[in-house]
Design a protein around this motif. Structure first.
Motif, short mmCIF file in Angstrom:
data_model
loop_
_atom_site.label_atom_id
_atom_site.label_comp_id
_atom_site.label_asym_id
_atom_site.label_seq_id
_atom_site.Cartn_x
_atom_site.Cartn_y
_atom_site.Cartn_z
N THR A 229 0.96 -1.17 -0.11
CA THR A 229 0.03 0.03 0.12
C THR A 229 0.82 1.19 0.06
OG1 THR A 229 -0.14 0.07 2.32
CG2 THR A 229 -1.90 -1.11 1.30
N ASP A 230 0.26 2.36 -0.39
CA ASP A 230 1.08 3.70 -0.23
C ASP A 230 0.87 4.36 1.09
OD1 ASP A 230 -1.61 4.14 -1.26
OD2 ASP A 230 -0.85 5.51 -2.65
N TYR A 231 0.47 3.51 2.15
CA TYR A 231 0.27 4.26 3.37
C TYR A 231 0.17 2.96 4.39
CZ TYR A 231 -4.37 2.32 2.35
OH TYR A 231 -5.25 1.45 1.68
N ARG A 232 0.32 3.19 5.72
CA ARG A 232 0.40 2.25 6.76
C ARG A 232 -1.05 2.07 7.18
NH1 ARG A 232 5.28 0.42 8.96
NH2 ARG A 232 3.97 -1.41 9.26
N ILE A 233 -1.25 0.74 7.53
CA ILE A 233 -2.49 0.35 8.64
C ILE A 233 -1.81 -0.45 9.58
CG2 ILE A 233 -4.56 -0.97 8.57
CD1 ILE A 233 -5.28 1.09 6.77
N ALA A 234 -2.20 -0.54 10.86
CA ALA A 234 -1.88 -1.25 12.06
C ALA A 234 -2.42 -2.78 11.45
CB ALA A 234 -2.56 -1.00 13.29
N ARG A 235 -1.47 -3.54 11.74
CA ARG A 235 -1.62 -5.15 11.38
C ARG A 235 -2.96 -5.68 11.92
NH1 ARG A 235 3.49 -4.09 11.95
NH2 ARG A 235 5.13 -5.53 10.93
N TYR A 236 -3.46 -5.27 12.95
CA TYR A 236 -4.71 -5.75 13.59
C TYR A 236 -5.77 -5.58 12.60
CZ TYR A 236 -6.91 -1.72 15.19
OH TYR A 236 -7.48 -0.54 15.71
N ALA A 237 -5.79 -4.34 11.69
CA ALA A 237 -6.94 -3.97 10.97
C ALA A 237 -6.80 -4.42 9.53
CB ALA A 237 -6.88 -2.58 11.18
N LEU A 238 -5.93 -5.15 9.23
CA LEU A 238 -5.61 -5.55 7.80
C LEU A 238 -6.87 -6.63 7.19
CD1 LEU A 238 -1.80 -5.73 7.75
CD2 LEU A 238 -3.31 -4.02 6.70
N GLY A 239 -7.18 -7.40 8.35
CA GLY A 239 -8.01 -8.31 7.96
C GLY A 239 -9.53 -8.06 8.23
N ASP A 240 -10.28 -9.12 8.37
CA ASP A 240 -11.64 -8.85 8.94
C ASP A 240 -11.57 -8.47 10.38
OD1 ASP A 240 -12.47 -9.75 6.68
OD2 ASP A 240 -13.53 -11.53 7.03
N ASP A 241 -12.78 -7.83 10.82
CA ASP A 241 -12.83 -7.29 12.15
C ASP A 241 -12.93 -8.59 13.21
OD1 ASP A 241 -13.65 -6.13 14.44
OD2 ASP A 241 -15.24 -4.78 13.78
N LEU B 200 13.55 0.45 23.39
CA LEU B 200 13.48 0.64 22.14
C LEU B 200 12.18 1.45 21.94
CD1 LEU B 200 14.93 -2.49 20.53
CD2 LEU B 200 15.97 0.00 20.31
N CYS B 201 10.93 0.74 22.51
CA CYS B 201 9.87 1.47 22.15
C CYS B 201 9.58 2.72 22.49
CB CYS B 201 8.62 0.44 22.56
SG CYS B 201 8.76 0.32 24.45
N LEU B 202 10.07 3.09 23.50
CA LEU B 202 10.12 4.76 24.24
C LEU B 202 10.55 5.64 23.26
CD1 LEU B 202 10.30 2.90 27.28
CD2 LEU B 202 9.51 5.08 28.06
N ASP B 203 11.92 5.15 22.86
CA ASP B 203 12.65 6.06 21.86
C ASP B 203 12.04 6.12 20.70
OD1 ASP B 203 14.45 6.42 24.08
OD2 ASP B 203 15.78 4.93 23.36
N ALA B 204 11.28 4.96 20.01
CA ALA B 204 10.84 5.17 18.47
C ALA B 204 9.64 5.79 18.65
CB ALA B 204 10.71 3.41 18.09
N CYS B 205 8.66 5.86 19.52
CA CYS B 205 7.65 6.46 19.42
C CYS B 205 7.67 7.92 18.83
CB CYS B 205 6.93 6.46 20.78
SG CYS B 205 4.95 7.20 20.67
N GLN C 48 5.65 -2.00 18.71
CA GLN C 48 5.53 -3.34 18.56
C GLN C 48 6.54 -3.66 17.56
OE1 GLN C 48 1.83 -5.73 19.56
NE2 GLN C 48 0.77 -4.01 18.41
N GLU C 49 6.71 -3.01 16.53
CA GLU C 49 7.55 -3.27 15.47
C GLU C 49 8.94 -3.41 15.97
OE1 GLU C 49 6.69 -0.79 11.99
OE2 GLU C 49 5.31 -1.97 11.52
N CYS D 100 10.12 -4.20 18.87
CA CYS D 100 10.00 -4.82 20.19
C CYS D 100 11.07 -5.90 19.58
CB CYS D 100 8.83 -4.92 20.70
SG CYS D 100 9.13 -6.01 22.11
N PRO D 101 11.90 -6.43 20.22
CA PRO D 101 12.70 -7.56 20.00
C PRO D 101 11.91 -8.89 20.26
CG PRO D 101 14.08 -6.38 21.62
CD PRO D 101 12.79 -5.68 21.35
N PHE D 102 10.82 -8.91 21.00
CA PHE D 102 9.97 -9.79 21.32
C PHE D 102 9.03 -10.21 19.99
CE2 PHE D 102 11.33 -8.95 25.49
CZ PHE D 102 11.56 -10.11 25.89
N ASN D 103 8.83 -9.25 19.10
CA ASN D 103 8.09 -9.74 17.78
C ASN D 103 8.91 -9.70 16.62
OD1 ASN D 103 5.65 -9.22 18.69
ND2 ASN D 103 5.87 -7.36 18.62
#
Ligand code: SF4
Length: 352
Positions: free
Chosen positions: A81-93, A182-187, A234-235, A237-240
């Motif tokens: 896509t030419d924009y970003r959507i959070a992963r959780y919203a890519l499929g069906d509700d 990492l998440c605090l610095d990346a936001c 979340q992206e 985060c090393p745990f992902n």
């Protein structure tokens, strides 16, 4: 019975399952403090239902247990896509999908124990799912405030089945972030004001989905290309991230209804009317932002992309009857112009 219920839940496709007593969530005080700080922004429904969120027994009288489930939603690949959507919203509700599975589980339990009553709770039902998930051993709290499973990461939907049945309970999950931040610095908007504290009013997810009003100007450029939601904390985060000795961590969702739908281009969104929006996003979590919210977000993304080809589309909204769209379009045009000038300067410098 506890083991049988967990095996049944796994057979229904849940990736994580655990059991916890249906007690007042241990972090209830922190939640109420967070609300009192005003961090929930315009999500006044959180305030309104706070008493229910901290007391599962109000949802189901005589509730004894909570069966807590997690369903992985991460697709194998992100759509082009030419924009970003959070992963959780890519499929069906997800609401309907998880509710269906939990109600199937409840039906199976009642087939062997007819006196048991239950209630399936998915997001909209006011239970502190994350707290119960922690108690049930599904994961621990990360500094990004997500529930993290050491072996599977954090791309999970959570659901809760409250039961009037006593069960054997799992131990709370152990684990932690250590010295990572990492998440605090990346936001990009500084929404994680300190470890474990999210100021929703600054969060791109809140701004693009929950906020019905104009998006404060200081957050628009940092939004970048996020059209609906955000996965940055979340992206990073090393745990992902996949690890050779933890293959489950990178495993994509096996739920076919979470596979990414075909998504329109930014151009198509900016030319979409309300009827098309309703048709296009039927059964998708994206409909939550409503047509006006999506166009507002798309105008900001268009401004941030700096693509002069988008200028005529933005200009269409400069005279729009809706003051929020009108003002956002003017901002987007100014940002496009500023970026074009910057690029011109850079080109000039390079030429020199
Ligand atoms: Fe914790 Fe680091 Fe993940 Fe943030 S990015 S949640 S600090 S492990």
């Amino acid at each position: 019975m506890s083991e049988w219920i967990k095996a049944y839940a796994r057979a229904l496709g849940f990736d994580l399952v655990g059991t916890a007593p249906a007690q007042s969530p241990p972090h209830a005080e922190s939640f109420l403090h967070w609300l009192a700080q005003g961090y929930a922004g315009a999500m006044e429904y959180l305030q309104r239902t706070a008493h229910l969120r901290v007391n599962p027994a109000e949802l189901l009288p005589d509730a004894r247990s909570a069966v807590v489930v997690g369903l992985n939603y991460a697709p194998a690949e992100l759509p082009d896509t030419d924009y970003r959507i959070a992963r959780y919203a890519l499929g069906d509700d997800y609401h309907q999908i998880i509710r269906e599975k939990l109600e199937t589980l409840l039906g199976a339990i009642q087939a062997v124990a007819p006196d048991v009553r239950g209630r399936a709770c998915v997001d909209s039902a006011p239970v502190l799912e994350r707290d119960l998930a922690w108690l049930a051993g599904l994961g621990w709290y990360g500094k990004n405030t997500c529930l993290i499973n050491t072996h599977r990461g954090s791309y999970f939907f959570l659901g809760v089945l409250l039961l009037t049945l006593e069960l054997e309970y799992d131990a709370p999950a152990e684990g932690g972030c250590g010295t990572c931040r990492l998440c605090l610095d990346a936001c990009p908007t500084g929404a994680l004001t300190e470890p474990y504290v999210l100021d929703a009013r600054k969060c791109i997810s809140y701004l693009t989905i929950e906020l019905r009003d104009t998006i404060p100007e200081r957050y628009r450029a940092p939004m970048g290309e996020w059209l609906f939601g955000c996965d940055i904390c979340q992206e990073v985060c090393p745990f992902n991230r996949p690890r050779a000795h933890q293959p489950l961590r990178a495993r994509p969702t096996h739920e076919p209804r979470f596979q990414p739908r075909a998504l329109p281009r930014l151009y198509d969104i900016l030319t979409m009317d309300e009827a098309e929006f309703t048709e296009r996003f039927r059964g998708s979590a994206i409909k939550r932002t409503k047509w006006r919210g999506l166009i507002r977000n798309a105008l900001i993304v268009a401004g941030n992309k700096g693509d002069p080809a988008l200028r005529p589309l933005i200009e269409r909204y400069c005279q729009h009857e809706d003051p929020i769209l009108r003002e956002t379009a003017h901002w987007a045009l100014a940002r496009l112009t500023a970026q074009a000038e910057d690029n011109g300067c850079l080109t000039g410098n390079n030429d020199a």
